[in-house]
Design an enzyme around this catalytic site. Structure first.
Site, PDB file in Angstrom:
ATOM      1  N   THR A  36       0.827  -1.213   0.000  1.00 42.96           N
ATOM      2  CA  THR A  36       0.000   0.000   0.000  1.00 42.96           C
ATOM      3  C   THR A  36       0.862   1.263   0.000  1.00 42.96           C
ATOM      4  O   THR A  36       0.714   2.135  -0.860  1.00 42.96           O
ATOM      5  CB  THR A  36      -0.914   0.001   1.252  1.00 42.96           C
ATOM      6  OG1 THR A  36      -1.706  -1.181   1.224  1.00 42.96           O
ATOM      7  CG2 THR A  36      -1.821   1.224   1.270  1.00 42.96           C
ATOM      8  N   VAL A  37       1.784   1.362   0.945  1.00 38.46           N
ATOM      9  CA  VAL A  37       2.586   2.590   1.067  1.00 38.46           C
ATOM     10  C   VAL A  37       3.684   2.634   0.009  1.00 38.46           C
ATOM     11  O   VAL A  37       3.969   3.700  -0.566  1.00 38.46           O
ATOM     12  CB  VAL A  37       3.172   2.721   2.492  1.00 38.46           C
ATOM     13  CG1 VAL A  37       3.980   4.010   2.624  1.00 38.46           C
ATOM     14  CG2 VAL A  37       2.053   2.692   3.538  1.00 38.46           C
ATOM     15  N   LYS A  80       6.821   1.406  12.429  1.00 36.52           N
ATOM     16  CA  LYS A  80       6.796   1.649  13.880  1.00 36.52           C
ATOM     17  C   LYS A  80       7.432   0.519  14.667  1.00 36.52           C
ATOM     18  O   LYS A  80       8.152   0.736  15.631  1.00 36.52           O
ATOM     19  CB  LYS A  80       5.343   1.755  14.382  1.00 36.52           C
ATOM     20  CG  LYS A  80       4.559   2.874  13.894  1.00 36.52           C
ATOM     21  CD  LYS A  80       3.690   2.709  12.696  1.00 36.52           C
ATOM     22  CE  LYS A  80       3.183   1.417  12.179  1.00 36.52           C
ATOM     23  NZ  LYS A  80       1.899   1.490  11.507  1.00 36.52           N
ATOM     24  N   GLY A 137       1.114   9.034  10.495  1.00 37.98           N
ATOM     25  CA  GLY A 137       0.840   8.991   9.055  1.00 37.98           C
ATOM     26  C   GLY A 137       1.267  10.299   8.408  1.00 37.98           C
ATOM     27  O   GLY A 137       2.432  10.689   8.482  1.00 37.98           O
ATOM     28  N   GLY A 158      -7.130   0.121   3.387  1.00 38.10           N
ATOM     29  CA  GLY A 158      -5.661   0.170   3.482  1.00 38.10           C
ATOM     30  C   GLY A 158      -5.152   0.871   4.721  1.00 38.10           C
ATOM     31  O   GLY A 158      -4.002   1.307   4.759  1.00 38.10           O
ATOM     32  N   LYS A 214       3.832   4.103  18.661  1.00 38.47           N
ATOM     33  CA  LYS A 214       3.974   5.496  18.218  1.00 38.47           C
ATOM     34  C   LYS A 214       4.290   6.418  19.396  1.00 38.47           C
ATOM     35  O   LYS A 214       5.108   7.332  19.269  1.00 38.47           O
ATOM     36  CB  LYS A 214       2.711   5.930  17.482  1.00 38.47           C
ATOM     37  CG  LYS A 214       2.574   5.218  16.126  1.00 38.47           C
ATOM     38  CD  LYS A 214       1.198   5.377  15.543  1.00 38.47           C
ATOM     39  CE  LYS A 214       1.100   4.716  14.163  1.00 38.47           C
ATOM     40  NZ  LYS A 214      -0.260   4.618  13.654  1.00 38.47           N
ATOM     41  N   GLY A 268      -3.084   5.180   5.516  1.00 39.20           N
ATOM     42  CA  GLY A 268      -3.484   5.145   4.106  1.00 39.20           C
ATOM     43  C   GLY A 268      -2.298   5.420   3.206  1.00 39.20           C
ATOM     44  O   GLY A 268      -1.259   5.923   3.639  1.00 39.20           O
TER      45      GLY A 268
HETATM   46  N1  HSE Z   1      -2.300   0.819  10.892  1.00 36.75           N
HETATM   47  C1  HSE Z   1      -1.826   2.148  11.133  1.00 36.75           C
HETATM   48  C2  HSE Z   1      -3.004   3.019  11.559  1.00 36.75           C
HETATM   49  C3  HSE Z   1      -1.194   2.696   9.882  1.00 36.75           C
HETATM   50  O1  HSE Z   1      -4.146   2.576  11.379  1.00 36.75           O
HETATM   51  O2  HSE Z   1      -2.789   4.097  12.102  1.00 36.75           O
HETATM   52  C4  HSE Z   1      -0.506   4.017  10.040  1.00 36.75           C
HETATM   53  O3  HSE Z   1       0.508   3.962  10.993  1.00 36.75           O
END
Ligand code: HSE
Length: 382
Positions: free
Chosen positions: A10-11, A87, A116, A169, A187, A284
């Site tokens: 995705t990223v 992370k 993000g 995603g 995080k 996303g």
């Molecule tokens: N799975 C993580 C979220 C992706 O939903 O925040 C971004 O770090």
């Protein structure tokens, strides 16, 4: 600067696409799993990137600690800059990667790993140089925010809300990291490392949203509350920090209630600046890719690190933060919770506790669950 990309999910696709148009940057080889043939400029071994003198930086967007750590260490040792959205990698190996990067004169940045698209860690790393960071945190997981919002506004049940978050995603490859609060915990660990030079690894507490039900959400609404999953970090005296994640019930009108879908709201309070709040899409393809590109842009402008040289592992102490909690559990276990008030609802009781410490509440829940008791808890107004 030519940028190699590790991972084409995705990223990775988003990073590759953005590199086509980014000033001062150029897309290089993309490392994919053998057999995944559809990636442009694909290579299947890390050596092809380590030994490519034209590659100046590497963006890792594969996820997981290994082989991401070995790959990161190898490219840094070859003097190539390394940025990551991972992370799990930075929470487990950030201090080691920072040391290797500094030893080899290469950059190590990871702002995409927290928030993000929200430029949280960059702002924190700048603010901490001139101000004292009193506390920080907020909504740091897009998947769970999407789910709680969909359960509240669209009336979705837990399973459908999770499926939607995966389809869009937002979720991790293993979504248990999202719904258990582990992703948000990682995080806030990174934020503590950036703000306090202390990466907490022991004594951390995370409660997710796995046990919330549509009936809980309907109950919160009837009382004028919105539920959000919040991460919190602060100093806890001496070398320790407080770092935990838990659901929080917020009165309608609180700023977090306006954070919808996959958005994050990351904040810090500086002693001089007062509260600073940043909001944007926390998960996303393009929001996360934009943060990876931002790190690469920072490298072009000479910013190479987010972690200080003296950043160390630390213990967390969550015994000093106290508040009341909402606890829903089978009625026969009501006496095991220090209640301020209790409301019987069929077989379950909905309790508002007396103020208890974060560690006391999390340990109470752990003990009850170990005895097979199903419960959900959330801090009141946190
Ligand atoms: N799975 C993580 C979220 C992706 O939903 O925040 C971004 O770090």
């Amino acid at each position: 600067m030519k940028v190699a990309v590790l991972g084409f999910g995705t990223v990775g696709v988003g990073v590759y696409e953005m590199l086509q148009h980014a000033q001062g940057l150029e897309a290089g080889p993309v490392l994919v799993r053998p057999g995944k043939d559809d990636a442009p400029f694909k290579v299947t071994t890390i050596e092809q990137i380590v030994q490519d003198p034209s590659v100046g930086a590497v963006a890792e967007v594969m996820g997981g600690v290994e082989p991401a750590f070995s790959y990161g260490a190898a490219v840094l040792r070859a003097g190539k800059h390394f940025v990551t959205s991972n992370k799990a990698l930075v929470a487990a190996k950030g201090i080691e990667l920072n040391a290797i990067a500094r030893e080899h004169g290469a950059a190590f940045l990871f702002s995409a790993a927290c928030g993000g698209g929200v430029p949280f860690l960059h702002n924190l790393s700048i603010a901490r140089e001139s101000d004292e960071i009193l506390s920080m945190g907020g909504i740091l997981n897009g998947t769970t925010n999407y789910m709680l919002d969909a359960m509240q506004r669209l009336g979705l049940d837990y399973g459908d809300a999770l499926k939607d978050a995966q389809r869009l995603g937002y979720a991790e490859a293993d979504p248990r990291a999202d719904v258990s609060g582990l992703d948000a915990l990682r995080k806030i660990m990174l934020a503590c490392a950036v703000a306090y030079d202390a990466l907490p690894t022991e004594g951390l507490l995370n409660e997710g949203i796995e046990s919330v039900t549509a009936a809980d959400v309907a109950h919160f609404r009837s009382r004028g509350y919105t539920c959000r999953l919040l991460a919190k970090g602060s100093r806890a005296g001496g070398e320790k920090v407080s770092a935990y994640v838990e659901p929080v019930l917020l009165r309608d009108g609180a700023p977090e209630c306006a954070v919808l879908a996959n958005y994050n709201m990351a904040s810090y309070e500086g002693k001089c600046s007062g509260p600073i709040v940043l909001m944007g899409q926390g998960a996303g393809r393009y929001p996360t890719a934009s943060a990876v590109l931002r790190d690469l842009g920072c490298i072009l402008h000479g910013k190479h690190y987010m972690l200080q040289e003296n950043c160390r592992l630390a213990n967390a102490d969550n015994s000093r933060n106290e508040h009341a909690y909402y606890v829903r559990l089978p009625a026969e276990h009501a006496a095991e919770i220090p209640a301020e008030s209790a409301e019987l609802d069929g077989d379950v009781v909905r309790i508002i506790t007396k103020p208890v410490s974060v560690s006391q509440m999390h340990f109470m829940a752990e003990r009850l669950r170990a005895a097979g008791v199903e419960l959900f808890f959330a801090a009141i107004g946190g």
